[in-house]
Motif scaffolding. Structure first.
Motif, PDB file in Angstrom:
ATOM      1  N   GLY A 250      14.867  44.168   6.358  1.00 28.00           N
ATOM      2  CA  GLY A 250      15.745  43.536   5.369  1.00 28.00           C
ATOM      3  C   GLY A 250      15.301  42.153   4.938  1.00 28.00           C
ATOM      4  O   GLY A 250      16.059  41.436   4.270  1.00 28.00           O
ATOM      5  N   THR A 320      21.841  37.110  10.472  1.00 26.72           N
ATOM      6  CA  THR A 320      21.747  38.441   9.877  1.00 26.72           C
ATOM      7  C   THR A 320      20.776  39.304  10.682  1.00 26.72           C
ATOM      8  O   THR A 320      19.745  38.822  11.155  1.00 26.72           O
ATOM      9  CB  THR A 320      21.241  38.377   8.424  1.00 26.72           C
ATOM     10  OG1 THR A 320      19.912  37.841   8.408  1.00 26.72           O
ATOM     11  CG2 THR A 320      22.144  37.503   7.578  1.00 26.72           C
ATOM     12  N   LEU A 322      19.382  43.038   9.656  1.00 29.03           N
ATOM     13  CA  LEU A 322      19.559  43.982   8.552  1.00 29.03           C
ATOM     14  C   LEU A 322      18.605  45.169   8.619  1.00 29.03           C
ATOM     15  O   LEU A 322      18.251  45.754   7.594  1.00 29.03           O
ATOM     16  CB  LEU A 322      19.370  43.235   7.223  1.00 29.03           C
ATOM     17  CG  LEU A 322      20.278  42.017   7.029  1.00 29.03           C
ATOM     18  CD1 LEU A 322      19.906  41.255   5.761  1.00 29.03           C
ATOM     19  CD2 LEU A 322      21.747  42.442   6.988  1.00 29.03           C
ATOM     20  N   ASN A 324      17.057  48.619   8.523  1.00 31.24           N
ATOM     21  CA  ASN A 324      17.523  49.790   7.772  1.00 31.24           C
ATOM     22  C   ASN A 324      16.360  50.749   7.551  1.00 31.24           C
ATOM     23  O   ASN A 324      15.213  50.344   7.450  1.00 31.24           O
ATOM     24  CB  ASN A 324      18.120  49.363   6.425  1.00 31.24           C
ATOM     25  CG  ASN A 324      17.096  48.706   5.515  1.00 31.24           C
ATOM     26  OD1 ASN A 324      16.498  49.366   4.663  1.00 31.24           O
ATOM     27  ND2 ASN A 324      16.856  47.402   5.694  1.00 31.24           N
ATOM     28  N   SER A 349      23.482  45.458   9.179  1.00 31.22           N
ATOM     29  CA  SER A 349      23.367  46.582   8.260  1.00 31.22           C
ATOM     30  C   SER A 349      24.263  47.714   8.746  1.00 31.22           C
ATOM     31  O   SER A 349      24.621  47.800   9.931  1.00 31.22           O
ATOM     32  CB  SER A 349      21.921  47.063   8.197  1.00 31.22           C
ATOM     33  OG  SER A 349      21.518  47.577   9.462  1.00 31.22           O
ATOM     34  N   GLU A 351      23.370  50.710   9.146  1.00 32.54           N
ATOM     35  CA  GLU A 351      22.594  51.508  10.099  1.00 32.54           C
ATOM     36  C   GLU A 351      22.727  50.963  11.510  1.00 32.54           C
ATOM     37  O   GLU A 351      22.936  51.717  12.459  1.00 32.54           O
ATOM     38  CB  GLU A 351      21.125  51.521   9.680  1.00 32.54           C
ATOM     39  CG  GLU A 351      20.212  52.308  10.599  1.00 32.54           C
ATOM     40  CD  GLU A 351      18.805  52.408  10.054  1.00 32.54           C
ATOM     41  OE1 GLU A 351      17.857  52.126  10.829  1.00 32.54           O
ATOM     42  OE2 GLU A 351      18.642  52.766   8.866  1.00 32.54           O
ATOM     43  N   ARG A 370      29.802  43.575   7.813  1.00 34.08           N
ATOM     44  CA  ARG A 370      28.953  44.752   7.591  1.00 34.08           C
ATOM     45  C   ARG A 370      28.396  44.724   6.172  1.00 34.08           C
ATOM     46  O   ARG A 370      29.158  44.670   5.200  1.00 34.08           O
ATOM     47  CB  ARG A 370      29.759  46.021   7.829  1.00 34.08           C
ATOM     48  CG  ARG A 370      28.986  47.318   7.671  1.00 34.08           C
ATOM     49  CD  ARG A 370      29.824  48.493   8.126  1.00 34.08           C
ATOM     50  NE  ARG A 370      29.112  49.758   8.001  1.00 34.08           N
ATOM     51  CZ  ARG A 370      29.140  50.727   8.904  1.00 34.08           C
ATOM     52  NH1 ARG A 370      29.843  50.563  10.026  1.00 34.08           N
ATOM     53  NH2 ARG A 370      28.470  51.850   8.720  1.00 34.08           N
ATOM     54  N   GLU A 372      26.555  47.271   4.234  1.00 33.66           N
ATOM     55  CA  GLU A 372      26.256  48.692   4.397  1.00 33.66           C
ATOM     56  C   GLU A 372      24.805  49.004   4.076  1.00 33.66           C
ATOM     57  O   GLU A 372      24.099  49.606   4.876  1.00 33.66           O
ATOM     58  CB  GLU A 372      27.182  49.530   3.520  1.00 33.66           C
ATOM     59  CG  GLU A 372      27.045  51.025   3.727  1.00 33.66           C
ATOM     60  CD  GLU A 372      27.376  51.449   5.162  1.00 33.66           C
ATOM     61  OE1 GLU A 372      26.667  52.315   5.696  1.00 33.66           O
ATOM     62  OE2 GLU A 372      28.322  50.892   5.737  1.00 33.66           O
ATOM     63  N   ASP A 373      24.355  48.618   2.894  1.00 31.63           N
ATOM     64  CA  ASP A 373      22.973  48.862   2.487  1.00 31.63           C
ATOM     65  C   ASP A 373      22.334  47.531   2.114  1.00 31.63           C
ATOM     66  O   ASP A 373      22.560  47.024   1.017  1.00 31.63           O
ATOM     67  CB  ASP A 373      22.921  49.824   1.307  1.00 31.63           C
ATOM     68  CG  ASP A 373      21.499  50.073   0.815  1.00 31.63           C
ATOM     69  OD1 ASP A 373      20.548  49.658   1.512  1.00 31.63           O
ATOM     70  OD2 ASP A 373      21.329  50.678  -0.260  1.00 31.63           O
ATOM     71  N   PRO A 374      21.533  46.942   2.975  1.00 35.29           N
ATOM     72  CA  PRO A 374      20.936  45.643   2.669  1.00 35.29           C
ATOM     73  C   PRO A 374      20.057  45.653   1.429  1.00 35.29           C
ATOM     74  O   PRO A 374      19.813  44.597   0.837  1.00 35.29           O
ATOM     75  CB  PRO A 374      20.096  45.339   3.927  1.00 35.29           C
ATOM     76  CG  PRO A 374      20.671  46.192   4.990  1.00 35.29           C
ATOM     77  CD  PRO A 374      21.168  47.429   4.310  1.00 35.29           C
ATOM     78  N   LEU A 380      24.853  42.541  -0.590  1.00 33.09           N
ATOM     79  CA  LEU A 380      24.475  41.646   0.504  1.00 33.09           C
ATOM     80  C   LEU A 380      24.821  40.203   0.163  1.00 33.09           C
ATOM     81  O   LEU A 380      25.327  39.462   1.017  1.00 33.09           O
ATOM     82  CB  LEU A 380      22.973  41.786   0.779  1.00 33.09           C
ATOM     83  CG  LEU A 380      22.381  40.869   1.853  1.00 33.09           C
ATOM     84  CD1 LEU A 380      23.101  41.049   3.195  1.00 33.09           C
ATOM     85  CD2 LEU A 380      20.879  41.120   2.005  1.00 33.09           C
TER      86      LEU A 380
END
Length: 425
Positions: A250, A320, A322, A324, A349, A351, A370, A372-374, A380
């Motif tokens: 990330g 952070t 992240l 993924n 992330s 994940e 959270r 979810e998708d970095p 983000l």
């Protein structure tokens, strides 16, 4: 004991070193054989030696560190450092003065292989311990898998991850059920509860000389130095990260999201400990340097010894992590536990939120934030904005994060599981 140790960066290096000191504390005498001093820059920690020397001295002869000597490059063709032969030769020499009762290899390449071979040479029981990348990546290489399987299957004990996919791999390798150990993990080191100051100014100065060993071009090194010096003047809330970098970590998405916040004139700084080969480091920093609004807000340091990481975590307003789309499903990073223990708000992330062993205890906006998708940079950036602008939210995350940490660590072993494995043999 064969394995990684500081100054090699990473969780396995830290855990192996802690295990060695735990074994000595438990009454064992440990000869630790490593090629750690051969570690090139990028994944080499800055400033490990003095603390290791002090620890060894404090154990009064119960812990011996044996590092491999350097072999001149191109001593034979085709060239590759002969680490396996050196580890074995070093162990044979050590055994002449101290006969081993047990051999431990942690991380299969080359340490587990060396332990397996030396165990046969010395007619001594062997304990092997895997990590994520050796079992999940290297074992898939056609020329490595058969040897790893043989080493695992012939070990007296194999300490494996509790995750079922990792367990299945070692069973498929031929490890007997009675030889397989799925132990609880060790609780975090005491340094995560010992408040210490992180001196960015001193470390930025030290890093200037350290980075000069990376082989960077002169103009790039000057740019990195200038950015770090200018970053010292920024007192805005700090977004931090540490560990290996890359798309799957990330790193690039985080830089892009921070740039969005800077474009909105939000008060934000970025400080990080980056671990990467020099070319990957330079690529990521050039991406960062293209974000002109982040100049004067950024400090990038090299990897630091594990006992200095808690102070870095506490110096940040939010950390952070992240990771993924990581290819190894049973990879179990410790970073989330470390951050929670320090009481610094944590952004994960999706994940990682679902992968950690305490996933069921995580609650978005209560003890973690959270993303979810970095790779969704706008999403983000929104999570980061909440973290840096809402002081009450940060205080709540810190409080509930530390509460969760106490629960996690209270169920962990007080020492490395190797101690219990040895007692059971």
């Amino acid at each position: 004991m064969f394995g990684k140790m500081p100054p090699i960066q990473g969780g396995v290096s830290k855990a192996t070193w802690v295990a060695a000191t735990d074994l000595v504390t438990a009454g064992h005498t440990v000869t630790f054989i490593s090629n750690a001093n051969s570690m090139g820059y990028g994944f080499r920690q800055m400033g490990s030696a003095s603390s290791i020397e002090a620890t060894v001295a404090g154990f009064a002869g119960k812990l011996e560190i044996r590092q491999l000597e350097a072999v001149p490059r191109l001593s034979y063709i085709p060239w590759a450092p002969p680490y396996l032969s050196q580890l074995l030769g070093n162990a044979i020499a050590a055994a002449k003065s101290r006969t081993p009762d047990l051999v431990i290899g942690w991380y299969l390449e080359p340490y587990g292989v060396a332990a397996s071979i030396f165990g046969r040479l010395a007619d001594t029981p062997v304990i092997l311990r895997h990590a994520g990348s050796d079992l999940g990546r290297l074992r898939k290489v056609a020329d490595l898998g058969p040897l790893y399987d043989h080493c695992l299957a012939s070990a007296s004990r194999v300490v494996a991850s509790k995750k079922q996919d990792a367990v299945q791999i070692v069973l498929d390798a031929g490890v007997r059920r009675e030889s397989l150990v799925q132990a609880r993990g060790r609780r975090l080191d005491d340094s995560f509860w010992e408040p210490t100051r992180f001196d960015f100014e001193a470390l930025v100065e030290e890093a200037e000389a350290f980075f000069s060993n990376y082989g960077f071009e002169r103009d790039f090194l000057k740019m990195l130095t200038d950015w770090n010096r200018e970053g010292l003047r920024c007192s805005d809330p700090i977004v931090g990260s540490y560990g290996k970098i890359g798309i799957a970590k990330g790193t690039y998405s985080l830089i892009d999201a921070l740039d969005l916040l800077a474009d909105r004139n939000l008060p934000v700084a970025y400080r990080a400990l980056w671990s990467a080969a020099p070319d990957r480091f330079a690529h990521a920093f050039n991406h960062l340097a293209s974000k002109k609004r982040l100049r004067g807000r950024t400090i990038i340091l090299p990897p630091l010894p594990p006992w200095e990481v808690p102070a870095f975590i506490r110096s940040c307003s939010v950390i952070t992590f992240l990771e993924n789309n990581f290819p190894i499903t049973f990879h179990g990073p410790q970073i989330p536990r470390e951050v929670l223990a320090c009481g610094t708000p944590l952004i994960l992330s999706g994940e990682i939120c679902s992968k950690v062993s305490f996933a069921a205890e995580l609650a978005d906006r209560t003890n973690v934030l959270r993303a979810e998708d970095p790779n969704n940079v706008a999403e983000l950036a929104s999570v980061l904005e909440l973290a840096i602008t809402d002081r009450e939210m940060r205080a709540s995350l810190s409080h509930h994060g530390k509460t969760l940490s106490r629960t996690i660590e209270s169920t962990a072993l007080p020492h490395d599981p190797l101690i219990d494995v040895i007692r059971s043999m």
